[in-house]
Design an enzyme around this catalytic site. Structure first.
Site, PDB file in Angstrom:
ATOM      1  N   PHE B 128       0.849  -1.185   0.000  1.00  0.00           N
ATOM      2  CA  PHE B 128       0.000   0.000   0.000  1.00  0.00           C
ATOM      3  C   PHE B 128       0.894   1.248   0.000  1.00  0.00           C
ATOM      4  O   PHE B 128       1.835   1.345   0.794  1.00  0.00           O
ATOM      5  CB  PHE B 128      -0.943   0.002   1.204  1.00  0.00           C
ATOM      6  N   ASP B 197       2.374  -5.102   8.281  1.00  0.00           N
ATOM      7  CA  ASP B 197       1.184  -4.265   8.195  1.00  0.00           C
ATOM      8  C   ASP B 197      -0.029  -5.192   8.114  1.00  0.00           C
ATOM      9  O   ASP B 197      -0.126  -6.016   7.190  1.00  0.00           O
ATOM     10  CB  ASP B 197       1.288  -3.374   6.944  1.00  0.00           C
ATOM     11  N   TYR B 222     -10.344   1.106  10.431  1.00  0.00           N
ATOM     12  CA  TYR B 222     -11.591   1.392   9.717  1.00  0.00           C
ATOM     13  C   TYR B 222     -11.946   0.371   8.643  1.00  0.00           C
ATOM     14  O   TYR B 222     -12.900   0.569   7.915  1.00  0.00           O
ATOM     15  CB  TYR B 222     -11.580   2.809   9.136  1.00  0.00           C
ATOM     16  N   LYS B 223     -11.183  -0.709   8.528  1.00  0.00           N
ATOM     17  CA  LYS B 223     -11.511  -1.752   7.552  1.00  0.00           C
ATOM     18  C   LYS B 223     -12.257  -2.881   8.280  1.00  0.00           C
ATOM     19  O   LYS B 223     -13.423  -2.716   8.633  1.00  0.00           O
ATOM     20  CB  LYS B 223     -10.238  -2.217   6.851  1.00  0.00           C
ATOM     21  N   ARG B 381     -12.295  -4.625  -7.236  1.00  0.00           N
ATOM     22  CA  ARG B 381     -11.965  -5.229  -5.953  1.00  0.00           C
ATOM     23  C   ARG B 381     -13.234  -5.427  -5.123  1.00  0.00           C
ATOM     24  O   ARG B 381     -14.017  -4.486  -4.937  1.00  0.00           O
ATOM     25  CB  ARG B 381     -10.987  -4.303  -5.231  1.00  0.00           C
TER      26      ARG B 381
END
Lengths: 422, 422
Positions: B128, B197, B222-223, B381
């Site tokens: 990312f 991560d 927040y995922k 995705r």
């Protein structure tokens, strides 16, 4: 002067209606808005809307449809209006501590390029500790010496060696207000960059960053901006510096095109490059309510009018303490021009317990311990927020303080137990 | 396999009741929980309580009375339970980007002390971007070279020169899942520290940081933790490293005694030294609701059961796409052991517009652009969150995708306009 006089001052106060914009607990005289501002009436509803509608219904699409993605800039533009910055020059991001790191890093990059022989950062020993912790870390990383002065008078003698002068405009302990324009001018004359922490001034005293020609500034969202506990902070960069360097906490939100997902960092133009991670939407939305509430004062004369009332409140506080409680020493400047929006007191013993006894009576100020070396006393600290503090609150607070002292009430054992946060 | 079979799978799904813990919009098939998790039913009420009661009524005293001051550790302890960390080893703080900075800085400090000749940090070009931007900044600051590999196979050949290997366990584009334990063991064998991560794995796949003997980890709130838009992030430090160095973003909340207000930094013992500024109380409270909702799955078999369902969902997705939409290429690993909780597709043209056409039909996935050099395709995705995604959602999503493609619906002009966030 008696209580009726204070009531009369409130009756004649043109800013009095602004108090109704806050949801304040009954029976509390809140004199700690310089630590955590009170709850604006709009915040709960707005936060509920963000949670249930924008997040709950809109889900990921709200980054576009509810304009979450521009929140840091939108709220930054509102804050710009109370600190004398231009539109597009302020962003809301992260915490005060992290923003100190970013702007000081940029200031050091500029100094390293323009005046590499200057290896000193000047600050005050009585600056708020987090600023010093961050500055100390960064100075070690970059090979600078952090020199702390005990009095503003010592600054001038250090300027010729200095790269950066980093000061908090209003001292968190005493409320001493630096003359920002004059200090900045002196620093510039001697080739030094000026970084200002506005934590205790933004929203409390008129700030004119552009007028003072400051270099960098950071500030707090949860004190006089009434953004909520641990609200995000803000930062400003003088446009002459903003595109010169990118800051080291270079997260994707500071990228010129974050959604290109490119592996290489290319900083956004302007102050947006000072963003780092994904903005905290709920928290920034709460902060926006606080800032909007402050901006409502623009219809009542804005920060100039708030400042006049703030000085009236702290002057009254000092006068009544001087006459009724001579055992207390006033640690804040008596000169209006040098006093922020608070009054700090000290006394021979028991400052912590006296604050606790006042809190039990519904008068909420706070305690700030003096330095370990005893060079300054423990402090009873009382912030005034002219948006919601009344003259009668000051009168009644002193009345309670008189009672706490008269009966030795503060000596009761229950007032001597320290909480986690003191 | 037909729609009735998918309905039957849901009927027999022991985890099905967990969906009721979320407040999901009617008529939406939400397959983007890997970008922003959905709203738990408890969050709005809890946030309202924090705002109106804890802040509004309790004001500054809530730092003690509502235990705000220990929120980062309390919620960290809850997250520890889903990432295989011990109690007292995780804190909630800041953003993923900033936490990458902190843990990578510590890893480099350790490497500089123990293996000063190693001057390389390894990561993946497809990591990312924010991780790479931060790593690149820190490597420049400290004089390290950041080497990006295009395939995991290249890692081994670089290890002998490397100080740190920094990987995201589940790739945000493809969902490729690294074997954390094996990769960490290999890194250690060759004298390299492993930083993980967990943004796309915490809450989605079982993570065992202690079992893998990882060195540092960070992750997103927040995922799959459903903490709300821009929720604070978390970090973990292996106890063998935690007291060795302090991290450079050394704000007052990481101090051993913040309220002593001492001008010199003395790091807290343990992972609390990785805190920086004042914690965002409203945001962490919202995150706590998300984590509690995930922990409710412990009564249903916890992450092992969620993982089994997640694989069932993505396997079904891959099977149905393969049979009904052979023009799409499946970009996620078909090997269950190497696939995270998402399915990524690519197609010759129109990936962005196809995603928009699906969104108009209420099927929310997202688009991720391929790298500029064309070395990988644009991606459609689709994240699955086994807490609330149903088998029938997968079936219906593919049904909509078939319709979007059959009628060339996606070619309509309205689907080609890019939003600010794409």
């Amino acid at each position: 002067m008696n209580r009726d006089d204070a009531v009369a001052l409130d009756r004649d106060d043109p800013l009095a209606p602004l108090r109704d914009l806050f949801d304040l607990p009954d029976g509390t005289i809140y004199l700690d808005g310089n630590s955590l501002g009170a709850l604006p009436r709009t915040t709960a509803g707005r936060v509920a809307e963000v949670v249930t509608q924008e997040w709950g219904r809109g889900l990921i699409e709200s980054w576009n449809t509810a304009s979450w993605i521009t929140l840091p800039q939108r709220v930054g533009d509102k804050i710009a209006r109370v600190v004398g910055a231009g539109q597009g020059e302020v962003v809301v991001a992260d915490s005060t501590s992290l923003n100190v790191y970013k702007v000081l890093a940029s200031a050091l990059s500029i100094a390293a390029a323009d005046a590499p022989e200057r290896r000193v950062v000047i600050s005050e020993r009585s600056n708020f500790p987090t600023d010093l912790y961050i500055a100390s870390s960064l100075c070690r990383e970059r090979g600078y010496e952090l020199v702390l002065v005990d009095s503003p008078d010592e600054i001038e003698g250090l300027l010729d060696r200095a790269a950066v002068l980093m000061l908090t405009e209003v001292n968190y302990r005493t409320g001493y207000l630096h003359p920002m324009a004059a200090v900045t001018a002196l620093a510039h004359e001697r080739g030094v960059l000026a970084v200002w922490d506005l934590c205790h001034s933004a929203g409390a005293v008129p700030v004119d960053l552009r007028g003072a020609d400051a270099d960098f500034a950071i500030g707090c969202g949860y004190k006089f901006l009434n953004g909520g506990p641990g609200a995000p902070a803000f930062l400003w960069v003088n446009p002459r510096h903003v595109d010169r360097f990118s800051q080291p906490l270079s997260g994707w939100m500071g990228h010129a095109a974050p959604f290109e997902m490119s592996p290489g960092y290319r900083p956004a133009e302007g102050v947006s490059r000072y963003l780092s991670g994904t903005p905290g939407v709920i928290a920034i939305s709460a902060l926006e309510c606080g800032v909007d509430t402050l901006l409502a004062a623009e219809a009542y004369g804005g920060l100039e009018a708030l400042r006049e009332k703030s000085l009236g409140l702290t002057r009254l506080f000092a006068d009544v303490v001087s006459s009724r409680l001579p055992a207390f020493r006033i640690e804040s400047p008596l000169d209006d021009a040098r006093r922020g929006s608070q009054l700090s007191l000290s006394i021979g013993e028991g400052a912590y317990a006296i604050v606790q006894a006042l809190i039990e009576r519904g008068v909420v100020g706070d305690f700030r311990a003096g330095p370990e070396d005893g060079s300054a006393p423990d402090i009873l600290r009382f912030g005034v927020t002219p948006l919601y503090t009344r003259y009668v609150d000051i009168w009644d607070a002193v009345d309670h303080l008189v009672a706490v002292m008269d009966d030795d009430e503060w000596r009761a054992e229950r007032f001597w137990t320290r909480g986690a946060v003191t």
